[in-house]
Write an enzyme that holds these catalytic residues in place. Sequence first.
Site, PDB file in Angstrom:
ATOM      1  NE  ARG A  63      -2.715  -1.507   3.366  1.00  0.00           N
ATOM      2  CZ  ARG A  63      -2.352  -2.786   3.877  1.00  0.00           C
ATOM      3  NH1 ARG A  63      -2.896  -3.827   3.082  1.00  0.00           N
ATOM      4  NH2 ARG A  63      -1.890  -3.018   4.903  1.00  0.00           N
ATOM      5  CD  GLU A 100      -0.001 -10.055  17.038  1.00  0.00           C
ATOM      6  OE1 GLU A 100      -0.731 -10.411  17.890  1.00  0.00           O
ATOM      7  OE2 GLU A 100      -0.417  -9.604  16.179  1.00  0.00           O
TER       8      GLU A 100
END
Length: 175
Positions: A63, A100
């Site tokens: 993006r 994560e």
Amino acid sequence: MNLDFIKSKIAAVPDFPKPGIMFRDITPLLADPQGLRKTAEAMAQELKNKGIQPTIVAGTESRGFIFGVALAEVLGLGFVPVRKPGKLPRATYSVKYDLEYGSDSLEIHQDAFKVTDEVLVVDDLLATGGTAKATVDLIEKTQAKVAGLIFVMELDGLGGREVLAGYNVSALIKF
């Protein structure tokens, strides 16, 4: 600036991709005929207000490509893509960074920038800062200078700004 317009075009999607997460969806912003241009113009105004004068724009896959190219066009500058591994055909620098659950890598052509370049990093979202910091590390491997980082939105309280301490960081909208 067009911040109210931009914010109104970012959809809140609860429990995506998992329960308890509020996902901020930029696709309505991109679908609006004025969305991308107004976002790029707001970013350009933010840079002007802060006195940031880049010589080139870098955007992180994927993006960051969308907003980075649009901003580069508004600023009259070139654009350099920061890619996932194995996507660039010439000699690259690579940086591995933690996610994560696991890790990922980013790459950039070794000759992407001149030593004199002032690089602006563009992406859609600042959260934990891991991807942005990896992008900064790649740029610094080329000996170019990081002029600043700008994001469409920032998720407050996730530590992204702290990870990028010492760099000029801007976000149009904070959630």
